[in-house]
Scaffold this motif. Structure first.
Motif, PDB file in Angstrom:
ATOM      1  N   ALA A 237       4.496  18.632   2.061  1.00 22.08           N
ATOM      2  CA  ALA A 237       4.588  18.037   1.294  1.00 22.08           C
ATOM      3  C   ALA A 237       5.562  16.406   1.081  1.00 22.08           C
ATOM      4  O   ALA A 237       4.883  15.656   0.523  1.00 22.08           O
ATOM      5  N   SER A 238       5.743  16.203   2.662  1.00 22.92           N
ATOM      6  CA  SER A 238       6.334  15.306   2.983  1.00 22.92           C
ATOM      7  C   SER A 238       5.355  14.126   3.617  1.00 22.92           C
ATOM      8  O   SER A 238       5.485  13.178   2.708  1.00 22.92           O
ATOM      9  N   ILE A 239       4.676  15.216   4.372  1.00 17.53           N
ATOM     10  CA  ILE A 239       3.331  13.701   4.322  1.00 17.53           C
ATOM     11  C   ILE A 239       2.386  13.518   3.202  1.00 17.53           C
ATOM     12  O   ILE A 239       1.933  12.190   2.407  1.00 17.53           O
ATOM     13  N   ALA A 240       1.878  14.296   1.810  1.00 18.23           N
ATOM     14  CA  ALA A 240       1.734  13.910   0.679  1.00 18.23           C
ATOM     15  C   ALA A 240       1.963  13.102   0.134  1.00 18.23           C
ATOM     16  O   ALA A 240       1.967  11.797  -0.561  1.00 18.23           O
ATOM     17  N   ILE A 241       3.586  13.020   0.633  1.00 19.68           N
ATOM     18  CA  ILE A 241       4.636  11.835  -0.269  1.00 19.68           C
ATOM     19  C   ILE A 241       4.702  10.974  -0.168  1.00 19.68           C
ATOM     20  O   ILE A 241       3.982   9.647  -0.251  1.00 19.68           O
ATOM     21  N   GLY A 242       4.161  10.442   1.682  1.00 22.68           N
ATOM     22  CA  GLY A 242       3.965   9.175   2.488  1.00 22.68           C
ATOM     23  C   GLY A 242       2.515   9.117   2.228  1.00 22.68           C
ATOM     24  O   GLY A 242       2.684   7.398   1.961  1.00 22.68           O
ATOM     25  N   VAL A 243       1.886   9.431   2.519  1.00 22.71           N
ATOM     26  CA  VAL A 243       0.679   8.899   1.569  1.00 22.71           C
ATOM     27  C   VAL A 243       0.342   8.220   0.158  1.00 22.71           C
ATOM     28  O   VAL A 243      -0.038   7.401   0.316  1.00 22.71           O
ATOM     29  N   LEU A 244       1.176   8.984  -0.652  1.00 20.58           N
ATOM     30  CA  LEU A 244       0.996   8.430  -2.203  1.00 20.58           C
ATOM     31  C   LEU A 244       1.883   7.147  -1.988  1.00 20.58           C
ATOM     32  O   LEU A 244       1.342   5.977  -2.333  1.00 20.58           O
ATOM     33  N   LEU A 245       2.901   6.830  -1.527  1.00 16.52           N
ATOM     34  CA  LEU A 245       3.718   5.367  -1.343  1.00 16.52           C
ATOM     35  C   LEU A 245       2.651   4.584  -0.639  1.00 16.52           C
ATOM     36  O   LEU A 245       2.623   3.781  -1.001  1.00 16.52           O
ATOM     37  N   VAL A 246       2.385   4.862   0.389  1.00 17.29           N
ATOM     38  CA  VAL A 246       1.211   4.334   0.844  1.00 17.29           C
ATOM     39  C   VAL A 246       0.693   3.976   0.537  1.00 17.29           C
ATOM     40  O   VAL A 246      -0.335   2.317  -0.082  1.00 17.29           O
ATOM     41  N   LEU A 247      -0.603   4.391  -0.645  1.00 19.84           N
ATOM     42  CA  LEU A 247      -1.213   4.490  -1.625  1.00 19.84           C
ATOM     43  C   LEU A 247      -0.797   2.998  -2.403  1.00 19.84           C
ATOM     44  O   LEU A 247      -1.156   1.870  -2.842  1.00 19.84           O
ATOM     45  N   VAL A 248       0.708   3.286  -3.434  1.00 17.43           N
ATOM     46  CA  VAL A 248       1.393   2.562  -4.223  1.00 17.43           C
ATOM     47  C   VAL A 248       1.769   0.784  -3.217  1.00 17.43           C
ATOM     48  O   VAL A 248       1.149   0.139  -4.205  1.00 17.43           O
ATOM     49  N   ALA A 249       2.141   1.237  -2.178  1.00 18.46           N
ATOM     50  CA  ALA A 249       2.267   0.172  -1.503  1.00 18.46           C
ATOM     51  C   ALA A 249       1.079  -0.822  -1.417  1.00 18.46           C
ATOM     52  O   ALA A 249       1.265  -2.168  -1.808  1.00 18.46           O
ATOM     53  N   LEU A 250      -0.252  -0.605  -1.128  1.00 14.71           N
ATOM     54  CA  LEU A 250      -1.409  -1.097  -1.086  1.00 14.71           C
ATOM     55  C   LEU A 250      -1.574  -1.754  -2.965  1.00 14.71           C
ATOM     56  O   LEU A 250      -2.195  -2.617  -2.681  1.00 14.71           O
ATOM     57  N   PHE A 251      -1.597  -1.181  -3.565  1.00 17.31           N
ATOM     58  CA  PHE A 251      -1.934  -1.202  -4.519  1.00 17.31           C
ATOM     59  C   PHE A 251      -1.025  -2.994  -5.430  1.00 17.31           C
ATOM     60  O   PHE A 251      -1.208  -3.685  -5.812  1.00 17.31           O
ATOM     61  N   LEU A 252       0.490  -2.291  -5.178  1.00 19.02           N
ATOM     62  CA  LEU A 252       1.355  -3.541  -5.133  1.00 19.02           C
ATOM     63  C   LEU A 252       1.015  -4.897  -4.817  1.00 19.02           C
ATOM     64  O   LEU A 252       0.914  -5.717  -5.096  1.00 19.02           O
ATOM     65  N   ALA A 253       0.424  -4.293  -2.984  1.00 20.04           N
ATOM     66  CA  ALA A 253       0.623  -6.028  -2.043  1.00 20.04           C
ATOM     67  C   ALA A 253      -0.768  -6.084  -2.856  1.00 20.04           C
ATOM     68  O   ALA A 253      -1.214  -7.496  -2.661  1.00 20.04           O
ATOM     69  N   ARG A 254      -1.743  -6.073  -2.977  1.00 20.93           N
ATOM     70  CA  ARG A 254      -3.363  -6.286  -4.886  1.00 20.93           C
ATOM     71  C   ARG A 254      -2.849  -7.385  -5.160  1.00 20.93           C
ATOM     72  O   ARG A 254      -2.845  -8.009  -4.797  1.00 20.93           O
TER      73      ARG A 254
END
Length: 313
Positions: free
Chosen positions: A194-211
């Motif tokens: 679950a911790s890894i999945a939360i991290g992956v989710l945050l990375v995807l959101v960060a990439l979207f916001l950065a774009r």
């Protein structure tokens, strides 16, 4: 969307995330849950992010000066980009590392009811913050789907908080599932996953916001509807033979620069051209108050060796 509306969204998120972060860290230390620790880091990063967004609003509000003649409005986009990087580096990376570490050194969860109570309270507070941000986003675009409204929004203070809150609610659901499975099956591996999945989710959101923020930093145009309406106003004026070019760029969430190249009627004299420019500028600014800088340039006429100087309004 107003500046006061943006601040209200940020303050709501700041208060919710600060309280949630403290509670989550205490619960993670007590129960030994990896997913809860990741959620605590997530909330701490979000709290810091809201502070950076408030800093961006304050710096963007500074008046124009000799070094920045168009003002400092675009600085709010820079700080929103920094927020995206923090979500990626601190939120996503730390959560993935924590989960990966617990995969190989699993630790049983103690007193899981504490985690469930904290997560339930966090869902309520994050839900309130999400609702405030969504209401502000809808105030500017009530009809489009949420994703389209985010992409068309020029205010990163609103859509960054909205994306953070959406990621937080999804992360809380993942944490609930992971902790629940870890406790029910006596398998701490689910907590780590679950911790890894939360991290992956945050990375995807960060990439979207950065774009999205990168597009604004590099000079994003006004909405197609605004550009089309400005073109219509110019074309409908009888003194304009044709509109050759309409260029716009956001100088901030509520500040737009407009530059247009116009083919004026040949029979117009100098005084008539000046009057046309003043009247067109007033008409455009009345229809679109967000357009704060207007540059109208007569197009080069056939047979002229050089172009005329721009007329500035």
């Amino acid at each position: 969307m107003s500046a006061s509306g943006s601040k209200a969204v940020i303050y709501a998120a700041l208060g919710a995330n600060l309280g949630i972060a403290v509670t989550k860290f205490a619960a993670a230390a007590w129960t030994g849950s990896s997913a809860m620790f990741s959620e605590a880091v997530h909330s701490l990063v979000d709290t810091a992010n809201q502070g950076l967004l408030l800093l961006g609003l304050r710096r963007a509000a500074r008046p124009a000066d000799a070094g920045h003649p168009f003002g400092h409005g675009m600085e709010v986009y820079f700080w929103a980009f920094v927020v995206a990087l923090l979500i990626f580096a601190l939120g996503g990376a730390v959560s993935i590392w924590q989960g990966w570490h617990k995969l190989f050194e699993p630790e049983a969860i103690h007193d899981p009811w504490i985690n469930f109570a904290v997560l339930a309270a966090a869902i309520a507070m994050e839900g309130y913050s999400f609702r405030v941000a969504l209401k502000e986003l809808r105030a500017g675009d009530p009809d489009s789907p949420i994703l389209s409204a985010i992409r068309s929004s020029k205010d990163p203070n609103v859509f960054a908080v909205l994306c953070e809150d959406a990621a937080a609610l999804a992360g809380l659901a993942i944490a609930l599932l992971g902790i629940g499975l870890a406790y029910a099956l006596d398998a701490p591996v689910f907590d780590a996953l679950a911790s890894i999945a939360i991290g992956v989710l945050l990375v995807l959101v960060a990439l979207f916001l950065a774009r999205e923020t990168l597009s604004l930093i590099t000079g994003e145009a006004a909405s197609p509807e605004t550009r089309e309406d400005v073109g219509r106003i110019l074309r409908e004026d009888p003194r304009i033979a044709s509109v050759q070019e309409v260029l716009t760029m956001h100088l901030g969430p509520r500040e737009v620069l407009l530059a247009a190249s116009l083919d004026l009627r040949d029979e117009l004299g100098g005084d008539e051209i000046e009057r046309a420019v003043r009247e067109l500028t007033d008409r455009i600014e009345a229809a679109h108050p967000e357009i704060t800088r207007v540059f109208l340039r007569p197009a080069r006429r056939r047979g002229e060796a050089g172009g005329e100087q721009p007329i500035v309004a």
